[in-house]
Design an enzyme around this catalytic site. Structure first.
Site, mmCIF file in Angstrom:
data_model
loop_
_atom_site.group_PDB
_atom_site.id
_atom_site.type_symbol
_atom_site.label_atom_id
_atom_site.label_comp_id
_atom_site.label_asym_id
_atom_site.label_seq_id
_atom_site.Cartn_x
_atom_site.Cartn_y
_atom_site.Cartn_z
ATOM 1 N N GLU A 1 -19.959 -2.839 10.846
ATOM 2 C CA GLU A 1 -20.662 -1.919 11.667
ATOM 3 C C GLU A 1 -21.917 -2.587 12.439
ATOM 4 O O GLU A 1 -22.184 -1.993 13.526
ATOM 5 C CB GLU A 1 -21.203 -0.859 10.899
ATOM 6 C CG GLU A 1 -20.038 0.487 10.010
ATOM 7 C CD GLU A 1 -19.461 -0.308 8.890
ATOM 8 O OE1 GLU A 1 -18.646 0.485 8.251
ATOM 9 O OE2 GLU A 1 -19.776 -1.386 8.249
ATOM 10 N N LYS B 1 0.976 -1.196 0.017
ATOM 11 C CA LYS B 1 -0.010 0.085 0.109
ATOM 12 C C LYS B 1 0.810 1.187 -0.145
ATOM 13 O O LYS B 1 1.866 1.262 0.654
ATOM 14 C CB LYS B 1 -0.988 0.069 1.345
ATOM 15 C CG LYS B 1 -2.130 1.055 1.273
ATOM 16 C CD LYS B 1 -3.106 0.570 2.270
ATOM 17 C CE LYS B 1 -4.354 1.347 2.303
ATOM 18 N NZ LYS B 1 -5.244 1.127 3.425
ATOM 19 N N ARG C 1 -25.586 0.865 7.877
ATOM 20 C CA ARG C 1 -25.229 -0.618 7.713
ATOM 21 C C ARG C 1 -25.572 -1.197 8.974
ATOM 22 O O ARG C 1 -25.698 -2.330 9.040
ATOM 23 C CB ARG C 1 -23.950 -0.732 7.178
ATOM 24 C CG ARG C 1 -23.383 -0.017 6.108
ATOM 25 C CD ARG C 1 -21.955 -0.114 5.867
ATOM 26 N NE ARG C 1 -21.951 -1.409 4.828
ATOM 27 C CZ ARG C 1 -20.811 -1.862 4.224
ATOM 28 N NH1 ARG C 1 -19.559 -1.394 4.617
ATOM 29 N NH2 ARG C 1 -20.986 -3.060 3.476
#
Length: 606
Positions: free
Chosen positions: A366, A280, A394
């Site tokens: 979540e 990354k 969510r």
């Protein structure tokens, strides 16, 4: 410059392997240049350059389909599919969206913006393909934390219930491969994925099974040896138990090797996981060292990594949350903090460092975070779940059933409430309010400045039931007088009626007040910080709210106050990139509101 010659994936496939290596570096420089000026998601895109190049060299979009999980790593895809000029205006009006968008290009087959949805969508496309008798490849590019979300596992499990040819490209940007096994793993990946190897396996096994006496024991022994080698070298058993073939780990920055693996995966005609290992932030040293700092960024100076000045006078709401919660937790050992993979974005990094035993990062989950908070509350803790408004959607089932129905002392810290510039429709915090207003037992507070946010945090510890505090990304330090939560606040005086807002819309109301004052109209401004009953002395003329019309405060007040003007989001989802554009799109720019209020007061005269 090879990038200037790429107008479609066909141009990419015409390049040699060496030219593609040069192109990858040109793309990285373009990403850094554009994001440093426009803002956006940098580290994840820098790590996914070669993945995207390999996908477009292995497959033929738009006939073949690629679903980008989350979608914030699709910048290279946009550059390769004829959107180079639009990319220069990334996340701005008239420019490219920061996420895949079907309305933007035929190469974007599915709109994404939230994590863990790609495998489900890709599986649906693959099953539709099979039902229609078509024969194209469907792939889901998954990674950057998406596999911490439960929806991914529901989809993976479903694949095994009725196997469908589907490729899941797993972008693993955290796992490293030891040098002593890396070359062998790559070799085994190529060998297992090749059509020749799979044909040879079937032939040998078929012959052995027909061989009298020794054939079956030898075949079983070879299977045991193969499984043992795999367990030593690659973590494939999990995926294979779900019905997937497993190819990997593959160097996610080796375009030829990855292209070969993807083509081999498609040739297997079954569900396949291709496990690619990437770095990354690759290509920008600061992002390599601290990728979390360059996930979603405002415009910055490349040389120093520091943010460019934007003239904002606001205070970061997340920083207020972080500072206040740390102080509260020092005095109260019951206080715990929860995040769904966003400790920095929600201001909880300092809390995590100060109280690691009371800090819980559950990943991109979540619903689980809300359920965990409920369990902590039953156990005697005072949990604070910090989450963006769009992501809280969510978890509404858990908020309703696990928290509110049980009247548990959980506090939801709902960040990025209201309009959210830059990220398009999927990140707008305008949908949660209508749901939260209907929750039983829930105290709902909406501060208009940082001082009030601090006061609400402290007051929440005295509540016996659930609480939600909604606030925008930034707040002014202090507006007006009085910060004690529990009612409406008068922010400015005026005798010609009141302009009502909450959160960020209070500042809009103040701008409207100034414009009306130039016409000789003196309006008061009130912040509806709690509840929907105007206090004595407040005569609302108009409500400005960065929420949907239906289920909002304005709609509730209109039932009590005939003729009340309400300026809220309605019709098409807010999609403009800038804050000013979002307000204009929803009819909430100060000038438009002032014109409407003046017309109402003066019977249409200006």
């Amino acid at each position: 410059m090879y990038l200037e010659r790429i107008h479609s994936p066909a141009d990419l496939r015409a390049l040699s392997e060496q030219e593609v290596k040069v192109l990858a570096e040109e793309i990285r420089q373009k990403l850094i240049d554009v994001v440093s000026h426009r803002g956006g998601h940098l580290a994840s895109n820098l790590g996914a350059v070669e993945l995207t190049l390999a996908l477009h060299r292995a497959f033929y979009m738009p006939r073949d389909k690629i679903v980008f999980d989350v979608g914030h790593q699709s910048y290279t895809h946009k550059l390769l599919t004829g959107r180079g000029k639009a990319f220069e205006m990334l996340r701005a009006e008239g420019g490219a969206s920061g996420f895949p968008k079907r309305e933007e290009s035929c190469f974007d087959c599915f709109n994404t913006g939230h994590a863990s949805t790609a495998i489900s969508a890709a599986l649906g496309m693959a099953r539709a393909r099979d039902a229609n008798g078509d024969d194209y490849t469907v792939a889901a590019l998954v990674g950057d934390g998406a596999l911490t979300g439960g929806m991914c596992y529901e989809a993976l499990n479903d694949v095994g219930s009725r196997p469908t040819p589907l490729i899941v490209l797993l972008n693993d940007n955290e796992m490293s491969i030891a040098h002593n096994v890396g070359a062998l793993s790559k070799y085994l990946t190529r060998l297992r994925g090749s059509r020749e190897w799979n044909h040879a396996k079937k032939t040998v096994k078929s012959v052995l099974l027909r061989t009298p006496l020794l054939g079956r024991p030898i075949a079983r022994g070879l299977d045991r040896i193969k499984r043992a080698l795999r367990l030593m070298l690659v973590p494939c058993d999990f995926f294979e138990a779900l019905g997937f073939a497993y190819l990997g780990p593959v160097d996610g920055h080796d375009v030829p090797e990855l292209t070969r693996a993807l083509r081999d995966a498609a040739a297997l005609k079954k569900p396949v996981v291709v496990h690619a290992v990437t770095q990354k932030g690759r290509g920008y040293a600061r992002a390599e060292r601290k990728p979390e700092d360059f996930h979603g960024v405002a415009p910055f100076f490349v040389e120093s990594g520091k943010a460019r000045g934007n003239g904002s006078q606001g205070v970061s709401s997340a920083s207020v949350i972080g500072e206040e919660l740390v102080g509260m937790a020092r005095a109260d050992r019951r206080i715990a903090a929860i995040t769904a993979a966003m400790p920095a974005g929600t201001g909880l990094s300092a809390f995590a460092e100060a109280f690691p035993d009371r800090f819980f990062d559950v990943g991109i989950a979540e619903g689980h975070a809300a359920g965990l908070a409920a369990g902590l509350a039953v156990g005697g803790m005072r949990p604070y779940f910090a989450v963006y408004a769009s992501f809280l959607m969510r978890a509404m089932d858990q908020v309703m059933h696990d928290i509110c129905l049980q009247n548990l002392p959980v506090t939801l810290l709902v960040d990025h409430a209201g309009f959210v510039p830059g990220d398009g429709e999927t990140h707008q915090g305008v949908y949660d309010l209508a749901a939260l207003r209907e929750m039983p037992n829930l105290t709902l507070w909406q501060p208009c400045d940082a001082a009030e946010l601090r006061a609400m945090l402290r007051a929440s510890t005295r509540l016996s039931g659930p609480c939600a505090i909604r606030y925008p990304k930034q707040l002014p330090q202090a507006l007006g007088e009085g910060t004690e939560p529990g009612g409406w606040r008068r922010i400015a005086e005026g005798d010609d009626g009141a302009l009502v807002g909450y959160g960020a819309s209070v500042e809009t109301a103040l701008c409207v007040r100034e414009l009306l004052a130039q016409r000789g109209i003196a309006c008061a401004v009130w912040s509806a910080s709690c509840g929907d009953t105007p206090p004595a002395g407040c005569a609302p003329l108009a409500v400005v709210e960065e929420s949907r019309l239906h289920g909002g405060l304005g709609e509730a007040l209109q039932a009590k106050i005939p003729g009340l003007l309400v300026f809220a989001s309605c019709g098409a989802p807010p999609s403009a990139h800038s804050l000013e554009g979002l307000r204009r799109q929803c009819g909430q720019d100060a000038q438009a509101v002032a014109d409407a209020v003046a017309a109402r007061l003066r019977g249409g005269a200006q």
